[in-house]
Design an enzyme around this catalytic site. Structure first.
Site, PDB file in Angstrom:
ATOM      1  N   SER A  85       0.650  -1.298   0.059  1.00  0.00           N
ATOM      2  CA  SER A  85      -0.181  -0.165   0.157  1.00  0.00           C
ATOM      3  C   SER A  85       0.999   1.176  -0.038  1.00  0.00           C
ATOM      4  O   SER A  85       1.731   1.226   0.597  1.00  0.00           O
ATOM      5  CB  SER A  85      -1.136   0.000   1.195  1.00  0.00           C
ATOM      6  OG  SER A  85      -1.639   1.344   1.317  1.00  0.00           O
ATOM      7  N   TYR A 140      -2.257  -1.222  10.078  1.00  0.00           N
ATOM      8  CA  TYR A 140      -2.294  -1.276   8.601  1.00  0.00           C
ATOM      9  C   TYR A 140      -0.994  -1.098   8.358  1.00  0.00           C
ATOM     10  O   TYR A 140      -0.417  -1.805   7.247  1.00  0.00           O
ATOM     11  CB  TYR A 140      -3.208  -0.521   7.937  1.00  0.00           C
ATOM     12  CG  TYR A 140      -3.737  -0.829   6.737  1.00  0.00           C
ATOM     13  CD1 TYR A 140      -4.177  -1.843   5.973  1.00  0.00           C
ATOM     14  CD2 TYR A 140      -3.015   0.142   5.630  1.00  0.00           C
ATOM     15  CE1 TYR A 140      -4.302  -2.172   4.896  1.00  0.00           C
ATOM     16  CE2 TYR A 140      -3.214  -0.025   4.308  1.00  0.00           C
ATOM     17  CZ  TYR A 140      -3.987  -1.250   3.864  1.00  0.00           C
ATOM     18  OH  TYR A 140      -3.958  -1.614   2.406  1.00  0.00           O
TER      19      TYR A 140
END
Length: 253
Positions: free
Chosen positions: A136, A149
């Site tokens: 990401s 995350y």
């Protein structure tokens, strides 16, 4: 990489980016097997002609069973994409956040490792193949309301680098897909700047088709995240993104 004539397994492909990539690879002429936990979604994808298998990447026995099922049906499997992931808001001032941390790391980082470990002997045995791991932009430019995350995806990045080095000479490539915010599952309402899914997928497939395939698949919308430290914008961008901490439930009002 050539986009046609592959046999591709996408773990976590029942929705969002994974599902869209499944359709893109199929349209390009590859055989695609989708894995996930959502039985209804798997049934719908089976009706579309995809191979399907149930997989829960947090369960080692389930991953092994899914691997065995996939290889029994598709012994020519040559591409494995690890899409499974969860994204949760966490307030680190509240110790109760740890439950979300554990679930996030178990799915995003350990889940990736479980899938990679399961298929590594097969791909090495073939002498050719590709792992596509998914990180990401947040792995490189943290979004402070989602600390675990960010940490889990940064971990996948580091693991992908090490995996690539260890598999050198085996014929197995490691490609890291680095999405920015993409408009899936209503995310366009949460983040109006999220990249449209169709636009993102088109850019990803174009990058994957390059020869040689880039080690990192970086669409234009994620360049800012990936190179923030190099470009000297990191501190200012993290400070800007930290303003979102005011939206955490325990900090409102």
């Amino acid at each position: 990489m050539k986009l046609s004539d592959h046999t591709v397994f996408i773990a976590g492909g029942t929705s969002g980016i994974g599902q869209e990539l499944a359709r893109r690879f199929a349209a390009a002429g590859s055989t695609v097997v989708v894995g996930g936990r959502d039985g209804d979604a798997l049934a719908r994808l089976a009706e579309e002609g995809f191979g399907t298998v149930r997989i829960d990447v947090t369960d080692a026995a389930c991953v092994t069973a899914a691997r065995d099922t996939v290889l029994a049906r598709y012994p020519g499997l040559d591409t494995v994409i690890t899409m499974s992931g969860v994204m949760r808001m966490e307030d680190l001032r509240d110790p109760a956040h740890f439950e979300a941390t554990a679930a996030t790391v178990d799915t995003n980082l350990l889940g990736t490792i479980r899938v990679v470990d399961a298929f590594t002997p097969h791909l090495i045995g073939r002498g050719a193949g590709t792992f596509v791991t998914v990180t990401s932009g947040i792995a490189f430019l943290p979004f402070p309301p989602m600390p675990s995350y960010a940490a889990s995806k940064a971990g996948v990045h580091a693991y992908s680098e090490a995996l690539r080095a260890q598999l050198a000479g085996t014929g197995v490539d490691v490609v890291e897909l680095v999405p920015p915010a993409v408009a899936t599952a209503g995310q366009e309402k949460v983040n109006p700047h999220a990249l449209p899914l169709d636009e993102f997928a088109t850019e990803v497939m174009d990058l994957l088709a390059q020869e040689p395939t880039p080690r990192e698949i970086l669409v234009k919308g994620v360049q800012m995240h990936r190179w923030a430290e190099r470009d000297g914008t990191y501190d200012d961008l993290v400070a800007q993104r930290s303003q979102a901490l005011a939206n955490l439930p325990g900090r409102r009002g």
